[in-house]
Design a protein around this motif. Structure first.
Motif, mmCIF file in Angstrom:
data_model
loop_
_atom_site.group_PDB
_atom_site.id
_atom_site.type_symbol
_atom_site.label_atom_id
_atom_site.label_comp_id
_atom_site.label_asym_id
_atom_site.label_seq_id
_atom_site.Cartn_x
_atom_site.Cartn_y
_atom_site.Cartn_z
ATOM 1 N N GLU A 78 -15.823 -4.485 0.450
ATOM 2 C CA GLU A 78 -14.382 -4.636 0.691
ATOM 3 C C GLU A 78 -13.780 -3.259 0.909
ATOM 4 N N ASP A 79 -12.457 -3.228 1.086
ATOM 5 C CA ASP A 79 -11.769 -1.966 1.359
ATOM 6 C C ASP A 79 -11.884 -0.969 0.206
ATOM 7 N N LYS A 80 -11.920 0.313 0.572
ATOM 8 C CA LYS A 80 -11.625 1.385 -0.379
ATOM 9 C C LYS A 80 -10.116 1.601 -0.419
ATOM 10 N N ALA A 81 -9.505 1.406 0.739
ATOM 11 C CA ALA A 81 -8.041 1.471 0.848
ATOM 12 C C ALA A 81 -7.627 0.396 1.832
ATOM 13 N N GLY A 82 -6.540 -0.284 1.540
ATOM 14 C CA GLY A 82 -6.098 -1.356 2.430
ATOM 15 C C GLY A 82 -4.796 -1.966 1.950
ATOM 16 N N LEU A 83 -4.463 -3.130 2.498
ATOM 17 C CA LEU A 83 -3.201 -3.767 2.142
ATOM 18 C C LEU A 83 -3.076 -3.970 0.636
ATOM 19 N N TYR A 111 7.630 -9.620 -4.013
ATOM 20 C CA TYR A 111 6.628 -8.744 -4.637
ATOM 21 C C TYR A 111 6.643 -7.353 -3.994
ATOM 22 N N ALA A 112 6.675 -7.302 -2.670
ATOM 23 C CA ALA A 112 6.660 -6.011 -1.967
ATOM 24 C C ALA A 112 7.955 -5.240 -2.199
ATOM 25 N N ILE A 113 9.074 -5.957 -2.225
ATOM 26 C CA ILE A 113 10.367 -5.298 -2.473
ATOM 27 C C ILE A 113 10.379 -4.713 -3.880
ATOM 28 N N ALA A 114 9.792 -5.440 -4.839
ATOM 29 C CA ALA A 114 9.704 -4.926 -6.204
ATOM 30 C C ALA A 114 8.948 -3.598 -6.235
ATOM 31 N N PHE A 115 7.842 -3.519 -5.505
ATOM 32 C CA PHE A 115 7.084 -2.272 -5.510
ATOM 33 C C PHE A 115 7.846 -1.136 -4.832
ATOM 34 N N ALA A 116 8.680 -1.455 -3.869
ATOM 35 C CA ALA A 116 9.514 -0.419 -3.256
ATOM 36 C C ALA A 116 10.542 0.109 -4.264
ATOM 37 N N ILE A 117 11.135 -0.777 -5.060
ATOM 38 C CA ILE A 117 12.070 -0.346 -6.112
ATOM 39 C C ILE A 117 11.339 0.560 -7.109
ATOM 40 N N LEU A 173 0.832 -1.207 0.000
ATOM 41 C CA LEU A 173 0.000 0.000 0.000
ATOM 42 C C LEU A 173 0.866 1.256 0.000
ATOM 43 N N ASN A 174 1.846 1.301 0.893
ATOM 44 C CA ASN A 174 2.630 2.524 1.043
ATOM 45 C C ASN A 174 3.580 2.757 -0.129
ATOM 46 N N ALA A 175 4.124 1.690 -0.699
ATOM 47 C CA ALA A 175 4.953 1.845 -1.898
ATOM 48 C C ALA A 175 4.112 2.354 -3.063
ATOM 49 N N ARG A 176 2.889 1.842 -3.171
ATOM 50 C CA ARG A 176 2.035 2.269 -4.286
ATOM 51 C C ARG A 176 1.559 3.709 -4.115
ATOM 52 N N ILE A 177 1.332 4.153 -2.883
ATOM 53 C CA ILE A 177 1.016 5.571 -2.659
ATOM 54 C C ILE A 177 2.217 6.430 -3.053
ATOM 55 N N LEU A 178 3.404 6.019 -2.635
ATOM 56 C CA LEU A 178 4.626 6.742 -2.991
ATOM 57 C C LEU A 178 4.776 6.815 -4.509
ATOM 58 N N TRP A 179 4.568 5.681 -5.189
ATOM 59 C CA TRP A 179 4.691 5.683 -6.647
ATOM 60 C C TRP A 179 3.651 6.606 -7.279
#
Length: 392
Positions: free
Chosen positions: A369-374, A114-120, A53-59
């Motif tokens: 379901e979520d509007k925002a979540g993991l 997968y999560a590390i990829a999104f951080a990159i 979630l946080n990597a995708r917000i940053l992106w």
């Protein structure tokens, strides 16, 4: 003209999406962003905060600031980067934590590739927005972590998950619905996406070689040449496990793979993936409903189709079908993209409260379901808006 309508309406939608995340998601008490917001904008202030979630917000906010040339979006990107750097980067063992609690203490410390990829992916885009050398260095460091710990030098590709200190993990699943296999299409697609983004700011020769390897894996192992669908799960030696078809991933991969081939400017791979993009778009059409929306998945062994229509496959279908139309303008692909957008606009946009619903069921009812979540982030839909504005 369909092109003008699509471009104008998705431009408007991009601003709606960004406004929603700026208004409802910042956690003013504990920092960063809330880990969970419900369908009716009800906030769970104690929910875990995830790396994806946080990597995708940053992106998203870095990419939108770049694309729109709008510095007013940078404070959201800075907020996301600060939280990520302080709480989600593992400075002791490398990589990133999967989740932290609402105040930023590590919860699930496994290393999910997968999560590390999104951080990159996120840090590469943040560098484009800010030109902060520290951001590029984080992206390079995480890339080197994956090459050191997750890369399989014997059979190629990347393993799925590890313990916090990179030991083998018995349960490698990305989510509960996934098969517990050593290698997956989904992780490889987003490692490729991340590496291609990194290459755009750091054109390293070895990185280029790894992008080529990933594209060759998709061409030779992951895409079913006969059907045009993706195989989803594999063992260590790339033996296919299961027959499940994911329509959203088919169409998402169709344009991301070609984009990566263009990023490294490899003429042979561009040629291969132009043909593949059309084949995969045709395969995806099998999952289109009469209303223009894209179903979730299909299990050939039982001939069962999951007819839910989730938010992210619609976003990817709009881009993927426009991409196919650009390769083959005489066909029906532009109409497919337009019809999918009109379905999305009618059924998935929450016009009162903002953002997109998770999805609708076969009977048209909204999924609670979520509007925002993991998993529910601004990445798929905001990226679709930017891609359409850029392509049209």
């Amino acid at each position: 003209m369909i092109q003008q309508v699509l471009k104008q309406e998705l431009q408007t939608e991009l601003h709606r999406i960004l406004h929603y995340w700026m208004k409802f998601l910042p956690d003013e008490q504990h920092g960063g962003f809330y880990g969970k917001v419900g369908n009716h904008n009800n906030v769970d202030a104690l929910a875990p905060k995830g790396a994806v979630l946080n990597a995708r917000i940053l992106w998203t906010f870095s990419a939108a600031a770049n694309f729109l040339n709008d510095t007013s979006l940078l404070p959201m990107a800075h907020r996301a980067e600060n939280w990520f750097r302080e709480h989600l980067l593992d400075n002791e063992h490398g990589g990133v934590f999967w989740t932290v609690d609402h105040v930023g203490r590590p919860l699930e410390t496994k290393k999910q590739v997968y999560a590390i990829a999104f951080a990159i992916y996120a840090y590469s885009e943040y560098y484009r927005a800010t030109k902060q050398l520290a951001a590029m260095n984080v992206a390079i460091r995480l890339y080197k972590d994956l090459q050191q710990y997750a890369y399989d030098p014997q059979h190629g590709g990347y393993f799925e998950a590890f313990t916090h200190d990179w030991k083998p993990l018995s349960d490698q699943r990305l989510s509960e619905k996934d098969a517990n296999e050593k290698k997956t299409m989904n992780t490889h697609l987003h490692v490729l996406e991340a590496y291609a983004s990194l290459y755009g700011i750091w054109p390293d020769r070895t990185l280029r070689k790894h992008i080529q390897e990933l594209l060759q894996l998709f061409r030779d192992r992951i895409i079913d040449r006969k059907s045009g669908h993706l195989h989803l799960f594999f063992n260590e030696q790339w033996k296919v496990k299961g027959q499940l078809v994911s329509y959203g991933h088919d169409i998402e991969a169709s344009w991301l793979l070609l984009e990566a081939a263009h990023v490294i400017n490899d003429p042979d791979l561009i040629y291969d993936f132009e043909a593949m993009a059309l084949k995969m778009a045709l395969a995806t059409e099998e999952g289109l409903a009469r209303d223009g929306g894209l179903w979730y998945e299909y299990e050939p062994s039982t001939q069962h189709t999951v007819t839910e229509k989730h938010w992210w496959p619609q976003a990817e279908a709009i881009v993927g079908f426009v991409n196919a139309w650009q390769l083959q303008p005489a066909g029906r692909f532009l109409q497919r993209a337009y019809d999918c957008w009109k379905f999305t606009e009618t059924h998935l946009l929450d016009k009162m409260n903002g953002e997109w619903y998770w999805g609708i069921r076969e009977d048209g009812s909204i999924m609670e379901e979520d509007k925002a979540g993991l998993w529910k982030c601004p990445y798929h839909n905001a990226r679709a808006c930017m891609e359409i504005m850029k392509r049209l």
